[in-house]
Write a protein that holds these residues in place. Structure first.
Motif, PDB file in Angstrom:
ATOM      1  N   MET A 170       2.186   1.776  -3.410  1.00  0.00           N
ATOM      2  CA  MET A 170       1.122   2.242  -4.299  1.00  0.00           C
ATOM      3  C   MET A 170       0.771   3.708  -4.004  1.00  0.00           C
ATOM      4  SD  MET A 170       0.533  -0.074  -6.510  1.00  0.00           S
ATOM      5  CE  MET A 170      -0.889   0.688  -7.278  1.00  0.00           C
ATOM      6  N   ALA A 171       0.896   4.108  -2.735  1.00  0.00           N
ATOM      7  CA  ALA A 171       0.631   5.513  -2.399  1.00  0.00           C
ATOM      8  C   ALA A 171       1.675   6.404  -3.071  1.00  0.00           C
ATOM      9  CB  ALA A 171       0.647   5.708  -0.880  1.00  0.00           C
ATOM     10  N   LEU A 172       2.938   5.959  -3.056  1.00  0.00           N
ATOM     11  CA  LEU A 172       3.975   6.727  -3.748  1.00  0.00           C
ATOM     12  C   LEU A 172       3.705   6.744  -5.246  1.00  0.00           C
ATOM     13  CD1 LEU A 172       7.154   5.447  -1.840  1.00  0.00           C
ATOM     14  CD2 LEU A 172       5.909   7.583  -1.500  1.00  0.00           C
ATOM     15  N   MET A 177       0.816  -1.215   0.000  1.00  0.00           N
ATOM     16  CA  MET A 177       0.000   0.000   0.000  1.00  0.00           C
ATOM     17  C   MET A 177       0.846   1.259   0.000  1.00  0.00           C
ATOM     18  SD  MET A 177      -3.292  -0.488   2.421  1.00  0.00           S
ATOM     19  CE  MET A 177      -3.680   1.244   2.134  1.00  0.00           C
ATOM     20  N   LEU A 178       1.948   1.223   0.765  1.00  0.00           N
ATOM     21  CA  LEU A 178       2.819   2.403   0.806  1.00  0.00           C
ATOM     22  C   LEU A 178       3.437   2.666  -0.562  1.00  0.00           C
ATOM     23  CD1 LEU A 178       4.500   1.819   4.296  1.00  0.00           C
ATOM     24  CD2 LEU A 178       2.955   3.706   3.683  1.00  0.00           C
ATOM     25  N   ASN A 214       0.752   6.563  -6.716  1.00  0.00           N
ATOM     26  CA  ASN A 214      -0.358   7.484  -6.956  1.00  0.00           C
ATOM     27  C   ASN A 214       0.093   8.943  -6.837  1.00  0.00           C
ATOM     28  OD1 ASN A 214      -2.893   5.403  -5.374  1.00  0.00           O
ATOM     29  ND2 ASN A 214      -2.369   5.625  -7.525  1.00  0.00           N
TER      30      ASN A 214
END
Lengths: 530, 530
Positions: free
Chosen positions: A371-373, A368-369, A375
């Motif tokens: 993917m946050a970067l 998730m981290l 995004n």
């Protein structure tokens, strides 16, 4: 299919796609002077054909339709194309050229036989021949055999570059009528070569070798189309023969395939930068090296995401690797997030023991981290799972499997080590720290964990997997190769039971004859468990 | 292929799989007495064939190999099978039976023509014909036409059940030589029917209709194999003709397809319970209803995971639905976890505005929580995205897309509403609360958000998607149907740009002629953006 890329898949079912391809062909034709240019395109008639256009003097002077359509492994050509029926010989100046496309010459009795029997001195083959480990060796051997079988020169012209899972290795070559490779362009690199050949020996060879006369047009009686194109210009002055590009060793070849596939996936999809979770382990270290070669070190971001279980060495090794490569590096600890998940789940999990749930949570927080970067900054996430793990499901869906491209998903763990050592020796220094190469592999999702708690040693696991996945061997056959029956059973059960995970995995570069993608199509609902 | 399931895909490349199928066939044969039993299996000879075994008296008395092999849409039979070449007529007692397999009778000049010309009075067709919306209507119409074309009875026997994306709708039927459907077994249900027919009219019909005589064996000259099997027993006393099962309406049919597909995916993969994230929206509400019908309400767990943005009404609606269905229900707030992610990312995100990154984080936290329940309790996660969203990428990878089975991924949003209303009327009460049916759809990932902020109204979006995905229309063609050019462009760009997400989506039930799975195979690396 140079105009459309290969394989175009279901784009071929769209009329506007075929139209656009024809428009492009015409615009290319307008640029062509008195030379002869051969271009792969999709020809529309009552059906569509996988075709070659022969262009000269500003227009398409002739076309050839592929006769042998592959429909196995990664190929699905029967889904789209009608089969060509006529071999083609083109007289161009003093030389007669036989035209073929890719699969055509893999058949010993392919159209090149009829073309040679109809006088072709040079067989031209335009190909998008997908790479796998050492395939070019097999291909050159086959072409040499074909050339000496029919006593004709072969000009093999192969695509290079990547599309989704597939990478094409180039390595175009010119082979004499005696089967000698006289010229080879480099692998995994766009290149132009000029070759001057002497076709006078072809006639003499055929007088000495009656086979082609015997074959005559047996396979395509009277079917060969013969056309003559006026050749108005003399050939360009030979700029020196294209050199015989030296063949790479196995590690170098695979490494370059991975770099090419990664570069093309990132760039053709419009990404500039990639982000990788660096665990301090061998897989993510190798992926970072490949990424740095593929898109440049300034476009690679490494992130270590330690939990309370992660060893101090792991973060150190990740940092050292990042420093050695000269890539951007961040550390984002995950323990507070992990605690917040455990708090939220406490009402439902009260009284239950920690298990794989909590291990997966950690892997998924990391996913998730990243993917946050992705995004926030528009990075593409590269995942780092290898084929050994992907096969047995030793990976977390939506965790370490989360990302856009799985660089080494077709590379067994034992080969990961070989490639890592190759890279260090290529660079003449331990870019990947020696400690990474010698410590026991671990997912570090529970204290003291190593891969070998759950899996057999990779030296045993990998050959079992290769026998099962690439050769479709049964348990019995694998046991007969000297492996413990219980181990084989367990490994195969893991492979079978994890098809659902692989179905949701990102694509990655195919380097074996059977990758875990469109190459191996298994039902998930499948009661054939051994 | 009743013995192996359909499609067996690459299991067919395994020798041990084919062997096991033969063993099973032999064990079935041993159970068969003096009746005639026809079973689909994989026949091995020099190659493998998609075949029918005719069993009587404890052994396989004859086999028939499928002649027309489909290799389009969801079919890949050229990848595996060699083509049969001989139509087969079996004399059984007084009756001559022509044997065919599935695709064979979809060709107007299929083997049934030669078989009828060789005297067959009843054409038997064993099928695994994959379902899509209203396909059975088209199929019965085709079979009726074939029957009256050749003047023979048709006995169509179709599989029911689900495998991965595919569901098979059953609906086996008996059609007279005049094309009348005299018997139909129910759709989506295993069933046995006994039918007594009178074949004496066949001969008379053929005297009156010269077409079959004219056709004679034109398509398979002299090729039909004719065998006679001794029939020792009289037929079982007719237990009353199998009834003509009434055809369902469109919503009922689709609903039952979704229930069957979900039931089989869950059960055949060995799961007992499923878990669903209930947002209080229409999609998750419908999925919960389907799940309750498929696996029983006691095996369905609903979880609401409100953020600070979620409206009070959403959680209320989720709870009401769960109460109405009588399923287990939990609430797990996500705001603390969301804060912990923001804290961890703060050093990298400092000074940047909130954007889709934070929206996705919320969706992914929910996905992770459901996966944690899956891991801890062995539930299968059902995802709730519909086809409209999946097409344009209005879904979060590893967020609401995380799960094992995507129940309504092939159901457009407008049909989701129709199915929800159908279900309420079936139950005679608002199981799905009326408020869910009328409120504007929203992902609730930022304050005040509705789907229509990012997407055209579904009444416009859905027909554009259907034209593009199912019909492969170009922008021009869709615009000519009366849609705004800018809207069409934008929708198509969204579809094209989100192939990478769909590639990582879980499978779901196919209900349209072109689902977003193995039915539509698009490259991700694809520069054909309109």
């Amino acid at each position: 299919l140079a105009l459309t890329g290969y394989p175009p898949e279901d784009l071929l079912l769209r009329a506007d796609f075929c139209e656009e391809n024809e428009k492009t062909l015409r615009s290319i034709a307008r640029e062509v002077g008195e030379e002869l240019v051969i271009v792969g395109f999709v020809r529309r008639d009552d059906f569509i054909y996988n075709s070659a256009a022969l262009i000269t003097g500003g227009k398409v002077a002739a076309t050839y339709d592929k006769i042998h359509l592959p429909n196995y492994a990664v190929f699905d050509e029967y889904r789209y194309f009608a089969r060509g029926e006529r071999p083609l010989v083109v007289t161009w100046g003093d030389t007669r050229l036989g035209i073929t496309i890719c699969e055509d010459i893999w058949y010993p009795d392919g159209p090149h036989v009829a073309e040679a029997a109809s006088g072709a001195e040079v067989i031209i083959n335009i190909s998008a021949s997908p790479y796998h480990r050492r395939k070019w060796l097999q291909r050159e051997r086959m072409i040499s055999t074909r050339a000496s079988d029919v006593g004709a020169w072969f000009l093999f012209c192969n695509m290079t570059g990547g599309q989704d899972e597939l990478v094409f290795d180039g390595g175009s070559c010119f082979v004499s009528e005696e089967g000698e490779v006289v010229s080879r362009l480099p692998l995994f690199q766009e290149a132009v070569g000029t070759v001057t050949i002497d076709t006078t020996k072809v006639f003499r060879t055929r007088l000495h070798d009656p086979r082609i006369r015997e074959e005559s047009e047996a396979f395509f009686p009277d079917a060969t189309e013969r056309i003559t194109l006026r050749k108005k210009v003399s050939p360009p002055a030979a700029k020196g023969d294209a050199s015989l590009s030296p063949p790479p060793g196995e590690e170098e070849e695979i490494f370059r395939a991975l770099v090419t596939g990664t570069h093309d996936y990132v760039r053709k999809n419009g990404f500039r930068k990639v982000v990788i979770g660096l665990s301090g382990g061998i897989d993510s270290s190798l992926v970072a090296c490949i990424a740095a070669e593929a898109v440049g070190r300034k476009n690679v971001v490494g992130v270590a995401m330690p939990s309370l279980i992660s060893s101090r060495e792991s973060v150190e090794d990740a940092r050292t690797l990042a420093d050695n490569l000269g890539i951007e590096f961040h550390v984002i600890p995950i323990w507070d997030i992990f605690d917040s998940f455990k708090d939220a789940l406490e009402p439902l999990f009260r009284g239950l023991k920690e298990d794989v749930t909590e291990e997966n949570l950690q892997a998924r927080i990391r996913g998730m981290l990243l993917m946050a970067l992705s995004n926030k900054f528009g990075y593409l996430v590269l995942t780092t799972g290898n084929k050994s793990e992907m096969s047995v499901g030793y990976a977390t869906l939506y965790g370490d499997m989360a990302g856009g491209f799985a660089v080494i998903k077709d590379v067994y763990k034992t080969m990961v080590y070989r490639l890592a050592r190759f890279y260090n020796s290529l660079k003449g220094k331990p870019v990947i720290p020696e400690r990474v190469l010698i410590k026991p592999p671990s997912a570090e999702l529970r204290p003291g964990q190593t891969d070998q708690d759950s899996l057999p040693p990779y030296e045993i696991l990998d050959p079992i997997l290769s026998a099962y996945i690439e050769e479709d061997c049964s348990i019995e056959e694998i046991v007969r190769r000297g492996f413990d029956r219980q181990t084989v059973r367990r490994v195969i059960a893991m492979v079978d039971g994890n098809e659902y995970k692989r179905r949701q995995a990102p694509p990655g570069v195919r380097i074996t004859p059977r990758a875990l993608g469109k190459d191996r199509r298994m039902p998930i609902v499948n009661r054939f468990f051994r």
